[in-house]
Design a protein around this motif. Structure first.
Motif, mmCIF file in Angstrom:
data_model
loop_
_atom_site.group_PDB
_atom_site.id
_atom_site.type_symbol
_atom_site.label_atom_id
_atom_site.label_comp_id
_atom_site.label_asym_id
_atom_site.label_seq_id
_atom_site.Cartn_x
_atom_site.Cartn_y
_atom_site.Cartn_z
ATOM 1 N N LEU A 25 -0.384 1.595 0.364
ATOM 2 C CA LEU A 25 -0.846 2.231 1.607
ATOM 3 C C LEU A 25 0.169 2.037 2.730
ATOM 4 N N LEU A 42 4.404 -4.199 -4.743
ATOM 5 C CA LEU A 42 5.819 -3.850 -4.542
ATOM 6 C C LEU A 42 6.468 -4.868 -3.592
ATOM 7 N N ARG A 76 4.396 2.477 9.990
ATOM 8 C CA ARG A 76 4.621 3.584 10.930
ATOM 9 C C ARG A 76 3.807 3.375 12.189
ATOM 10 N N TYR A 82 -5.484 13.140 9.664
ATOM 11 C CA TYR A 82 -6.421 12.030 9.885
ATOM 12 C C TYR A 82 -6.235 10.976 8.796
ATOM 13 N N THR A 117 7.536 7.325 8.530
ATOM 14 C CA THR A 117 7.148 6.063 7.885
ATOM 15 C C THR A 117 8.389 5.440 7.256
ATOM 16 N N SER A 167 -4.160 9.128 4.048
ATOM 17 C CA SER A 167 -4.820 10.315 4.559
ATOM 18 C C SER A 167 -6.298 10.265 4.146
ATOM 19 N N ALA A 169 -3.886 2.749 6.305
ATOM 20 C CA ALA A 169 -4.562 4.053 6.365
ATOM 21 C C ALA A 169 -3.838 5.095 5.538
ATOM 22 N N GLY A 194 4.935 7.157 -3.384
ATOM 23 C CA GLY A 194 5.547 8.316 -2.733
ATOM 24 C C GLY A 194 4.958 9.642 -3.169
ATOM 25 N N GLU A 195 3.936 9.623 -4.015
ATOM 26 C CA GLU A 195 3.390 10.908 -4.496
ATOM 27 C C GLU A 195 2.248 11.436 -3.637
ATOM 28 N N ASN A 196 1.961 10.751 -2.521
ATOM 29 C CA ASN A 196 1.119 11.333 -1.464
ATOM 30 C C ASN A 196 -0.390 11.398 -1.596
ATOM 31 N N ARG A 225 9.299 11.261 0.887
ATOM 32 C CA ARG A 225 8.418 12.410 1.144
ATOM 33 C C ARG A 225 8.983 13.161 2.344
ATOM 34 N N HIS A 240 -0.277 1.012 9.735
ATOM 35 C CA HIS A 240 -0.103 1.634 11.056
ATOM 36 C C HIS A 240 -0.034 0.523 12.095
ATOM 37 N N VAL A 298 9.924 2.552 4.715
ATOM 38 C CA VAL A 298 9.631 1.626 3.618
ATOM 39 C C VAL A 298 10.703 0.545 3.656
ATOM 40 N N GLU A 334 1.733 15.340 6.595
ATOM 41 C CA GLU A 334 1.912 13.891 6.604
ATOM 42 C C GLU A 334 3.333 13.513 7.001
ATOM 43 N N THR A 375 -4.386 10.928 13.798
ATOM 44 C CA THR A 375 -2.982 10.657 14.114
ATOM 45 C C THR A 375 -2.346 12.019 14.391
HETATM 46 O O1 TXA Z 1 1.171 10.913 8.052
HETATM 47 C C1 TXA Z 1 0.870 10.044 7.244
HETATM 48 O O2 TXA Z 1 1.713 9.368 6.650
HETATM 49 C C2 TXA Z 1 -0.620 9.807 6.966
HETATM 50 C C3 TXA Z 1 -1.250 9.294 8.258
HETATM 51 C C4 TXA Z 1 -2.710 8.939 8.077
HETATM 52 O O3 TXA Z 1 -0.508 8.218 8.752
HETATM 53 N N1 TXA Z 1 -0.812 8.903 5.897
HETATM 54 C C5 TXA Z 1 -0.570 9.233 4.612
HETATM 55 O O4 TXA Z 1 -0.881 8.216 3.724
HETATM 56 O O5 TXA Z 1 -0.140 10.317 4.278
HETATM 57 P P1 TXA Z 1 -1.005 8.477 2.152
HETATM 58 O O6 TXA Z 1 -1.553 7.216 1.591
HETATM 59 O O7 TXA Z 1 -1.799 9.712 1.913
HETATM 60 O O8 TXA Z 1 0.462 8.644 1.691
HETATM 61 C C6 TXA Z 1 1.305 7.509 1.787
HETATM 62 C C7 TXA Z 1 2.347 7.551 0.751
HETATM 63 C C8 TXA Z 1 1.821 7.383 -0.671
HETATM 64 O O9 TXA Z 1 2.371 8.404 -1.441
HETATM 65 C C9 TXA Z 1 2.369 6.058 -1.111
HETATM 66 O O10 TXA Z 1 2.719 6.070 -2.461
HETATM 67 C C10 TXA Z 1 3.596 5.889 -0.217
HETATM 68 O O11 TXA Z 1 3.209 6.427 0.998
HETATM 69 N N2 TXA Z 1 3.953 4.484 -0.049
HETATM 70 C C11 TXA Z 1 3.245 3.526 0.594
HETATM 71 N N3 TXA Z 1 3.874 2.330 0.504
HETATM 72 C C12 TXA Z 1 4.995 2.533 -0.197
HETATM 73 C C13 TXA Z 1 6.067 1.691 -0.632
HETATM 74 N N4 TXA Z 1 6.086 0.394 -0.373
HETATM 75 N N5 TXA Z 1 7.066 2.259 -1.345
HETATM 76 C C14 TXA Z 1 7.058 3.592 -1.612
HETATM 77 N N6 TXA Z 1 6.071 4.442 -1.236
HETATM 78 C C15 TXA Z 1 5.058 3.926 -0.539
#
Ligand code: TXA
Ligand code: MG
Length: 344
Positions: free
Chosen positions: A70, A122, A128, A43, A103, A150, A148, A341-343, A202, A73, A105, A187, A39
């Motif tokens: 998660l 949740l 996104r 990745y 992204t 990271s 997806a 949200g802690e990534n 984030r 996408h 929410v 991210e 992306t």
């Molecule tokens: O750039 C990016 O966002 C990358 C690329 C691959 O798209 N993805 C990414 O995903 O960074 P990840 O899983 O590493 O981080 C996503 C974050 C996590 O911290 C997760 O807690 C938060 O998004 N998240 C997902 N769904 C949520 C929700 N319903 N409410 C609050 N936080 C959420």
């Protein structure tokens, strides 16, 4: 990685610009497999968001706690609104920043068809539309949302090149589409959209100023404060060597990563020689990996000061997490990183 396992990993790599590779990736997804997906940010480790077994495989491959949801996408606004309810502010943000590193929410629709683990129970879902041709091609060929995160082991540096995915996840990923180095490098910005405010979950390349201007709503932090600076961070995005922030120099065995004009810095080990924040975001994770590889026993990575404004806030957020005290137990790290949200 041994020579044999490097070779095995390489056999999973395909050029993302090859239409046959997109078809092959679509088949992997359809049978519940995992695809390393380029992306514009980092990745991702993609799976069919509607297949519970495939989604479970993402959590297992990353060692990710199952209470951490998660991102889905999507191919655009129309697919997003099959999963989530979008109010006027959400529509405006999609219109202005998609495809791109934002992204949202939003309230989760009961008829979304998503595997329950995607949202970790949740009432909201993260969506996104990535701004990368290979990601767009795969989502439209597949015809449905891709969950997806990271594509790194939980808690480690995010991957910005196809080789980083194979280094971190090896044979846990079925296929990796090579889309070149990610242009963005950090991210996506994550924002929760309420009826009267935007909650910055984030920081990223889309800044809180841009969100407020387009969403016509105040932007607040997770704890409800108006955004001024990133909050206290749990350890994350960690290279192997310890990280020390806001340093102007380093003597061996420590190594300095520069920003702007740092005299005497070896070539390459700078986030941006001209002090450009977009360039710094782009090179952040690759430079941390490079420094990690150069450092000898007992050395630390020193990082030059990065301005705490605009995209600088997002870069500092990642660096503060990389520098945060490391947990001694794997379970501690997972516990910290597991908050939404802690990534990881
Ligand atoms: O750039 C990016 O966002 C990358 C690329 C691959 O798209 N993805 C990414 O995903 O960074 P990840 O899983 O590493 O981080 C996503 C974050 C996590 O911290 C997760 O807690 C938060 O998004 N998240 C997902 N769904 C949520 C929700 N319903 N409410 C609050 N936080 C959420
Ligand atoms: Mg992550």
């Amino acid at each position: 990685m041994s020579k044999a396992s490097t070779k095995r990993s390489q056999s999973r790599l395909r050029s993302g610009s090859d239409p046959a590779a997109i078809r092959e990736a679509e088949q992997v997804l359809s049978r519940g497999g995992l695809v390393g997906l380029p992306t514009e940010t980092v990745y991702g480790l993609a799976a069919d968001a509607r297949n519970p077994r495939a989604v479970a495989a993402i959590f297992k491959a990353k060692g990710r706690p199952d209470h951490n949801p998660l991102i889905c996408h999507v191919s655009g606004r129309d697919m997003a609104t099959t999963l989530a309810e979008a109010n006027d502010a959400a529509e405006a943000l999609m219109g202005a920043f998609w495809p791109g590193p934002l992204t949202l929410v939003l309230p989760h629709r009961a008829d979304s068809g998503l595997a329950p683990a995607v949202t970790a129970g949740l009432p909201t879902v993260a969506v996104r539309q990535p701004g990368h041709d290979v990601a767009a091609a795969l989502i439209s060929t597949f015809g449905g949302p891709l969950a997806a995160p990271s594509a790194n082991p939980s808690g480690r540096l995010s991957p910005t090149r196809a080789a980083d995915v194979l280094d971190g996840l090896g044979n846990k990923v079925d296929l990796v589409l090579d889309g070149g180095p990610c242009t963005g490098g950090i991210e996506s910005t994550i924002v929760g959209v309420d009826h009267d405010r935007l909650v910055l979950l984030r920081p990223g390349l889309v800044t809180s100023g841009e969100l407020a201007a387009v969403g016509h709503l105040p932007v607040v932090s997770r704890d409800g404060d108006t955004i001024t600076a990133p909050g206290q961070a749990a350890s994350h995005y960690a290279p192997h060597a310890p990280v020390v922030l806001d340093r102007e120099s380093a003597s061996p065995p420590d190594v300095l990563i520069g920003f702007d004009d740092v005299p005497g810095l070896p070539e390459g080990l700078t986030l941006s020689p001209t002090g450009n924040l977009e360039e710094a975001a782009h090179s952040l994770f690759a430079t941390l990996r490079q420094a990690d590889g150069l450092i000898g026993e007992g050395g630390r990575i020193h990082v030059a000061p990065i301005p705490a404004s605009g995209i600088g806030l997002a870069i500092r957020d990642r660096l503060i997490r990389a520098a945060a005290p490391r947990p001694t137990e794997e379970t501690d790290r997972i516990g910290d990183a597991g908050k939404a949200g802690e990534n990881p």
